[in-house]
Motif scaffolding. Structure first.
Motif, PDB file in Angstrom:
ATOM      1  N   TRP A 271       1.164  -1.777   0.138  1.00  0.00           N
ATOM      2  CA  TRP A 271       0.240  -0.221  -0.246  1.00  0.00           C
ATOM      3  C   TRP A 271       0.510   1.340   0.293  1.00  0.00           C
ATOM      4  N   LEU A 272       1.359   2.004   0.785  1.00  0.00           N
ATOM      5  CA  LEU A 272       2.773   2.453   0.721  1.00  0.00           C
ATOM      6  C   LEU A 272       3.800   2.498  -0.273  1.00  0.00           C
ATOM      7  N   GLN A 273       4.144   1.528  -0.563  1.00  0.00           N
ATOM      8  CA  GLN A 273       4.935   1.538  -2.360  1.00  0.00           C
ATOM      9  C   GLN A 273       3.793   2.147  -3.381  1.00  0.00           C
TER      10      GLN A 273
ATOM     11  N   HIS B 267       1.437   3.985  -3.042  1.00  0.00           N
ATOM     12  CA  HIS B 267       0.818   6.037  -3.008  1.00  0.00           C
ATOM     13  C   HIS B 267       2.011   6.388  -3.251  1.00  0.00           C
ATOM     14  N   HIS B 268       3.085   6.020  -3.029  1.00  0.00           N
ATOM     15  CA  HIS B 268       4.485   6.815  -3.111  1.00  0.00           C
ATOM     16  C   HIS B 268       4.824   6.135  -5.019  1.00  0.00           C
ATOM     17  N   THR B 269       4.758   5.280  -5.328  1.00  0.00           N
ATOM     18  CA  THR B 269       4.092   5.123  -6.669  1.00  0.00           C
ATOM     19  C   THR B 269       3.329   6.271  -7.606  1.00  0.00           C
TER      20      THR B 269
ATOM     21  N   ALA C 204       2.071   8.744  -6.480  1.00  0.00           N
ATOM     22  CA  ALA C 204       2.788  10.387  -6.286  1.00  0.00           C
ATOM     23  C   ALA C 204       3.787  10.560  -7.130  1.00  0.00           C
ATOM     24  N   MET C 205       4.722   9.988  -7.356  1.00  0.00           N
ATOM     25  CA  MET C 205       5.987  10.325  -7.795  1.00  0.00           C
ATOM     26  C   MET C 205       5.398  10.839  -9.258  1.00  0.00           C
ATOM     27  N   GLU C 206       4.676   9.080  -9.525  1.00  0.00           N
ATOM     28  CA  GLU C 206       4.651   9.492 -11.538  1.00  0.00           C
ATOM     29  C   GLU C 206       3.912  11.425 -11.838  1.00  0.00           C
TER      30      GLU C 206
ATOM     31  N   GLU D 135       3.487  13.375  -9.460  1.00  0.00           N
ATOM     32  CA  GLU D 135       5.038  14.973  -9.716  1.00  0.00           C
ATOM     33  C   GLU D 135       5.912  15.055 -11.092  1.00  0.00           C
TER      34      GLU D 135
END
Length: 67
Positions: free
Chosen positions: A22-24, A26-28, A30-32, A34
């Motif tokens: 789940w964390l990974q 959301h991070h992915t 968010a990075m895409e 940005e």
């Protein structure tokens, strides 16, 4: 190791794996958003819109106007 001990250990590590996934994810996303302003799932492309208004605890995401 008893069956109950094995089952609890498997459940624990399964929950840790789900939380990490789940964390990974959301991070992915968010990075895409940005970097590219969007992300894709299969053949569908989603565009990201950054809002200047932070979400408070009692506010639903649909209530925020991105413009």
């Amino acid at each position: 190791m008893s069956f109950v001990s094995f089952a609890l250990t498997a459940l624990f590590f399964g929950l840790i794996g789900c939380w990490f996934g789940w964390l990974q994810a959301h991070h992915t996303v968010a990075m895409e958003c940005e970097k590219l302003g969007g992300f894709y799932v299969g053949n569908v492309v989603y565009e990201c819109v950054k809002s200047d208004h932070p979400l408070n605890e009692n506010q639903e995401l649909e209530d925020v106007d991105p413009h």
